[in-house]
Design a protein around this motif. Structure first.
Motif, PDB file in Angstrom:
ATOM      1  N   LEU A  55      -2.615   1.035   5.199  1.00 40.70           N
ATOM      2  CA  LEU A  55      -1.718   0.052   5.809  1.00 40.70           C
ATOM      3  C   LEU A  55      -2.099  -1.387   5.463  1.00 40.70           C
ATOM      4  N   PHE A  56      -3.345  -1.590   5.057  1.00 40.36           N
ATOM      5  CA  PHE A  56      -3.863  -2.941   4.815  1.00 40.36           C
ATOM      6  C   PHE A  56      -2.961  -3.801   3.926  1.00 40.36           C
ATOM      7  N   PRO A  57      -2.562  -3.336   2.739  1.00 39.04           N
ATOM      8  CA  PRO A  57      -1.757  -4.222   1.896  1.00 39.04           C
ATOM      9  C   PRO A  57      -0.424  -4.604   2.523  1.00 39.04           C
ATOM     10  N   LYS A  66       9.766  -8.845   0.226  1.00 38.71           N
ATOM     11  CA  LYS A  66       9.233  -8.792  -1.139  1.00 38.71           C
ATOM     12  C   LYS A  66       8.580 -10.142  -1.439  1.00 38.71           C
ATOM     13  N   THR A  67       7.333 -10.279  -1.022  1.00 35.37           N
ATOM     14  CA  THR A  67       6.608 -11.547  -1.159  1.00 35.37           C
ATOM     15  C   THR A  67       5.899 -11.615  -2.514  1.00 35.37           C
ATOM     16  N   PRO A  68       5.572 -12.833  -2.962  1.00 36.73           N
ATOM     17  CA  PRO A  68       4.799 -12.974  -4.201  1.00 36.73           C
ATOM     18  C   PRO A  68       3.451 -12.250  -4.131  1.00 36.73           C
ATOM     19  N   ASP A  69       2.779 -12.317  -2.978  1.00 34.59           N
ATOM     20  CA  ASP A  69       1.480 -11.628  -2.851  1.00 34.59           C
ATOM     21  C   ASP A  69       1.632 -10.128  -3.030  1.00 34.59           C
ATOM     22  N   PHE A  74      -0.199  -5.667  -5.194  1.00 40.07           N
ATOM     23  CA  PHE A  74       0.010  -4.287  -4.804  1.00 40.07           C
ATOM     24  C   PHE A  74       0.695  -3.543  -5.933  1.00 40.07           C
ATOM     25  N   PRO A  75       0.240  -2.386  -6.331  1.00 40.81           N
ATOM     26  CA  PRO A  75      -0.892  -1.694  -5.731  1.00 40.81           C
ATOM     27  C   PRO A  75      -2.215  -2.319  -6.150  1.00 40.81           C
ATOM     28  N   GLY A  76      -3.190  -2.196  -5.294  1.00 41.83           N
ATOM     29  CA  GLY A  76      -4.515  -2.733  -5.581  1.00 41.83           C
ATOM     30  C   GLY A  76      -5.345  -1.746  -6.388  1.00 41.83           C
ATOM     31  N   HIS A  77      -6.408  -2.250  -6.963  1.00 43.82           N
ATOM     32  CA  HIS A  77      -7.307  -1.404  -7.745  1.00 43.82           C
ATOM     33  C   HIS A  77      -8.542  -1.006  -6.965  1.00 43.82           C
ATOM     34  N   LEU A  78      -8.905  -1.806  -5.960  1.00 46.44           N
ATOM     35  CA  LEU A  78     -10.111  -1.524  -5.199  1.00 46.44           C
ATOM     36  C   LEU A  78      -9.945  -2.054  -3.783  1.00 46.44           C
TER      37      LEU A  78
END
Length: 83
Positions: A55-57, A66-69, A74-78
């Motif tokens: 849920l973190f991201p 749909k934000t720039p961040d 996302f998806p993250g690698h670590l």
């Protein structure tokens, strides 16, 4: 037996996919001890940690918008979770 560490001391943690892998990693880390003197146990809240890390991201990057961040990270690698 004797205790060489505590649950709150990160240098005594190993991450593994199953019990056998955890035992192998623990033995490698503590090779000065006999294998039969090393015991491992699974953290009781591991499922909660996995669930909340999923849920973190979404909770930090503005979802459901749909934000720039969200687009950039996302998806993250670590993602390291714990303490």
């Amino acid at each position: 037996g004797y205790v060489v560490g505590s649950d709150s001391d990160a240098k005594f943690w190993v991450a593994a996919r199953d019990q056998k892998e955890a035992e192998t990693k623990a033995h490698e880390r503590f090779s000065s001890y006999k294998k039969e003197d090393i015991s491992v146990s699974q953290d009781e809240d591991v499922l909660d940690t996995w669930f909340s890390s999923g849920l973190f991201p979404f909770s930090t990057m503005g979802w459901p918008d749909k934000t720039p961040d969200l687009a950039d990270y996302f998806p993250g690698h670590l993602l390291e979770t714990g303490h």
